[in-house]
Design a protein around this motif. Structure first.
Motif, PDB file in Angstrom:
ATOM      1  N   GLN A 102       0.972  -1.214  -0.054  1.00 26.13           N
ATOM      2  CA  GLN A 102      -0.035  -0.056   0.129  1.00 26.13           C
ATOM      3  C   GLN A 102       0.784   1.268  -0.039  1.00 26.13           C
ATOM      4  N   LEU A 103       0.456   2.189  -0.800  1.00 29.57           N
ATOM      5  CA  LEU A 103       1.398   3.543  -0.933  1.00 29.57           C
ATOM      6  C   LEU A 103       0.125   4.580  -0.824  1.00 29.57           C
ATOM      7  N   TYR A 130       1.767  10.277  -8.925  1.00 33.56           N
ATOM      8  CA  TYR A 130       1.655   8.937  -8.438  1.00 33.56           C
ATOM      9  C   TYR A 130       2.922   8.632  -7.587  1.00 33.56           C
ATOM     10  N   CYS A 131       2.812   7.899  -6.617  1.00 32.07           N
ATOM     11  CA  CYS A 131       4.218   7.241  -5.722  1.00 32.07           C
ATOM     12  C   CYS A 131       4.247   5.671  -6.346  1.00 32.07           C
ATOM     13  N   ARG A 157       5.935  20.001  -1.202  1.00 31.04           N
ATOM     14  CA  ARG A 157       6.544  18.791  -1.002  1.00 31.04           C
ATOM     15  C   ARG A 157       5.507  17.789  -0.672  1.00 31.04           C
ATOM     16  N   LEU A 158       5.697  16.824  -1.457  1.00 37.22           N
ATOM     17  CA  LEU A 158       4.752  15.478  -1.697  1.00 37.22           C
ATOM     18  C   LEU A 158       5.489  14.346  -0.857  1.00 37.22           C
ATOM     19  N   SER A 159       4.692  13.726  -0.210  1.00 39.71           N
ATOM     20  CA  SER A 159       5.010  12.706   0.668  1.00 39.71           C
ATOM     21  C   SER A 159       4.345  11.347   0.316  1.00 39.71           C
ATOM     22  N   CYS A 160       4.898  10.207   0.471  1.00 42.75           N
ATOM     23  CA  CYS A 160       4.307   8.919   0.111  1.00 42.75           C
ATOM     24  C   CYS A 160       4.730   7.872   1.286  1.00 42.75           C
ATOM     25  N   GLY A 161       3.731   7.414   1.945  1.00 45.08           N
ATOM     26  CA  GLY A 161       4.045   6.401   3.046  1.00 45.08           C
ATOM     27  C   GLY A 161       3.756   4.951   2.762  1.00 45.08           C
ATOM     28  N   ALA A 162       4.729   3.898   2.985  1.00 45.36           N
ATOM     29  CA  ALA A 162       4.393   2.667   2.247  1.00 45.36           C
ATOM     30  C   ALA A 162       4.327   1.638   3.355  1.00 45.36           C
ATOM     31  N   SER A 163       3.589   0.692   3.155  1.00 47.00           N
ATOM     32  CA  SER A 163       3.487  -0.510   3.958  1.00 47.00           C
ATOM     33  C   SER A 163       3.109  -1.752   3.236  1.00 47.00           C
ATOM     34  N   GLY A 164       3.303  -2.868   3.651  1.00 44.17           N
ATOM     35  CA  GLY A 164       2.927  -4.111   3.385  1.00 44.17           C
ATOM     36  C   GLY A 164       3.958  -4.544   2.407  1.00 44.17           C
ATOM     37  N   PHE A 165       4.905  -4.097   2.254  1.00 44.11           N
ATOM     38  CA  PHE A 165       6.335  -4.742   1.428  1.00 44.11           C
ATOM     39  C   PHE A 165       7.504  -4.433   2.132  1.00 44.11           C
ATOM     40  N   GLN A 166       8.679  -4.971   1.513  1.00 48.45           N
ATOM     41  CA  GLN A 166       9.956  -4.731   2.067  1.00 48.45           C
ATOM     42  C   GLN A 166      10.681  -3.486   1.381  1.00 48.45           C
TER      43      GLN A 166
END
Length: 116
Positions: free
Chosen positions: A3-4, A95-96, A19-28
């Protein structure tokens, strides 16, 4: 499941910064190549900037080189895009993207509008 989630989009005046930011989860996250793409109305999605897993190799589209900076924080699992001296042509949905081998994931996008 990967998930991004992007944030930080909005309306900015020409010459301004965002400033754009992207949080990641569910993968390495630490082994993923992270990128920002954008898609303007009526145009194809294009690569804006990419950053390898350890953060020492950056690539930029010619149109943003010298104005945008991509960075990542592997501990926080985030990737950012600092947009400086923005232009009308930077208006798009951003898009991230995460890529590990042949697997790729996309965020839902965040709108950036450059307008005076």
């Amino acid at each position: 499941q990967a998930q991004l989630v992007e944030s930080g989009g909005g309306v900015v005046q020409p010459g301004g910064s965002l400033r754009l930011s992207c949080g990641a989860s569910g993968f390495q996250f630490s082994v993923a190549t992270m990128s920002w793409y954008r898609q303007a109305p009526g145009k194809e999605r294009e690569l804006v900037a990419s950053l390898n897993s350890v953060g020492n190799r950056k690539n930029y589209a010619d149109s943003v080189r010298g104005r945008f900076i991509i960075s990542r924080d592997n501990a926080k699992k985030t990737v950012a895009l600092q947009m400086n001296n923005v232009k009308d042509a930077d208006t798009a949905v951003y898009y991230c993207n995460a890529k590990i081998g042949t697997a790729t994931s996309w965020g839902q996008g965040t709108q950036v509008s450059v307008s005076s």
